[in-house]
Design an enzyme around this catalytic site. Sequence first.
Site, short mmCIF file in Angstrom:
data_model
loop_
_atom_site.label_atom_id
_atom_site.label_comp_id
_atom_site.label_asym_id
_atom_site.label_seq_id
_atom_site.Cartn_x
_atom_site.Cartn_y
_atom_site.Cartn_z
N CYS A 69 13.12 3.88 1.23
CA CYS A 69 13.15 5.33 0.97
C CYS A 69 13.92 6.02 2.08
O CYS A 69 13.42 6.91 2.76
CB CYS A 69 11.75 5.91 0.81
SG CYS A 69 10.62 5.58 2.18
N GLY A 105 0.03 1.38 -3.31
CA GLY A 105 -0.19 0.65 -4.54
C GLY A 105 0.51 1.11 -5.79
O GLY A 105 0.30 0.53 -6.85
N ALA A 153 0.84 -1.20 0.00
CA ALA A 153 0.00 0.00 0.00
C ALA A 153 0.87 1.25 0.00
O ALA A 153 1.97 1.25 0.57
CB ALA A 153 -0.91 -0.02 1.22
#
Length: 411
Positions: free
Chosen positions: A344, A232, A230
């Site tokens: 990230c 997505g 998620a």
Amino acid sequence: MARKGALQLIQGVRDGRSLADQQGRLSKLPVAEQARAARLAAETLRHQGRADRVIAGLVARKPTPQVMDVLRLAVVEMLELGAPAHGVVGAAVDLTRTLGKRGQSAAGMVNAVLRKAGAYQGWADLPPQELPEWLRGPLSMAYDADTLTAIEAAHQAGAPLDITPKPGAQPFEGAEPLPTGSWRVAGPAQVSTLPGFDAGEWWVQDAAAALPVRLLAPQPNETVADLCAAPGGKTMQIAVSGAQVVAVDVNEHRLKRLHQNLERCGLTATVVTADALEWRPDAPLDAVLLDAPCSATGTIRRHPDMPFIRDGHGIAELIELQAAMIDHALSILRPGGRLVFATCSLIPDEGEVQVDEALARHPGLTVERPDIPGIDPDWITDEGGIRLRPDHWADRGGMDGFYMALLRKPA
């Protein structure tokens, strides 16, 4: 109204709440004022260090935290956003008077300081706001001083809107094609009103975040798992490749957004609500994308509140979790299958070091050097991964900080 809302958001950040968690505080404002308040708050946080330098030269002693926030908000609005000084000063004085007795007694000082600040020369030459020490410390061991300053300048500049188009989609006016295949939209934009949104021709995704799937290179008829999927963006990238994708995430609320995005874009995926560390497929997979939980320090240009609400606590636990997730992802791959590990994060312990240690734990595991259009060879690391930084593409508006590597399980 917007200024008062912005001040409430900033003070909420001081109390440890993210900007995203405070959206309800603006619910009584008109939509346009909500957007303006959110922008004012974000820009004030991005430029706090510069504002503090200006204010420090104009006060005999540092004001109380609440008054200081009013001053910062006004300085940034005048010197960075170009708002007329007379309106900003008057509004700031009025805001100060709402802060109780101390605020009322500080109103005259605020008026005098901001009248001088409005005429300040040299704003553009002030250094960008420094990262907090809990983050700057470990980064200083990985990057030199000039690189750190460039990263901080990229954070201060904020982030443009990037989108990932479906194959064959044509850029609309104002969308610049980037070397890696993403589009970048110039200037502020209301996403839902852009051409192609209703038709599902693209979805919002930072250019850096779109690269892990390009590195994985899913093929038609392969079975691929997107762990921690998620909301997505990467799931949809895999789906448009023709591969059969299983999207796994433990957060049901975030999975609702994934379902909405799939529906809007006319794409299909098998969506599973499960802990990625416990989920196992019925048969070994061809490929796995693991965008692992991390410190998210690569996204500060989008989330300027992050340096103020975090202190580095919990990163060691995240690093342990990432290692466990790598091991689990390899266990559900077929022999010869491939895994893209991505975070990230700007911290090497959540990227390059993780891959080095995975190679040591798993004899025969290899890293395949990337071959992606638009990748600068300087971004490729010694172990064969890709290190992306916010200051990359600085002339185009930068990108999120990311690390990714393509691992091949022995056949």
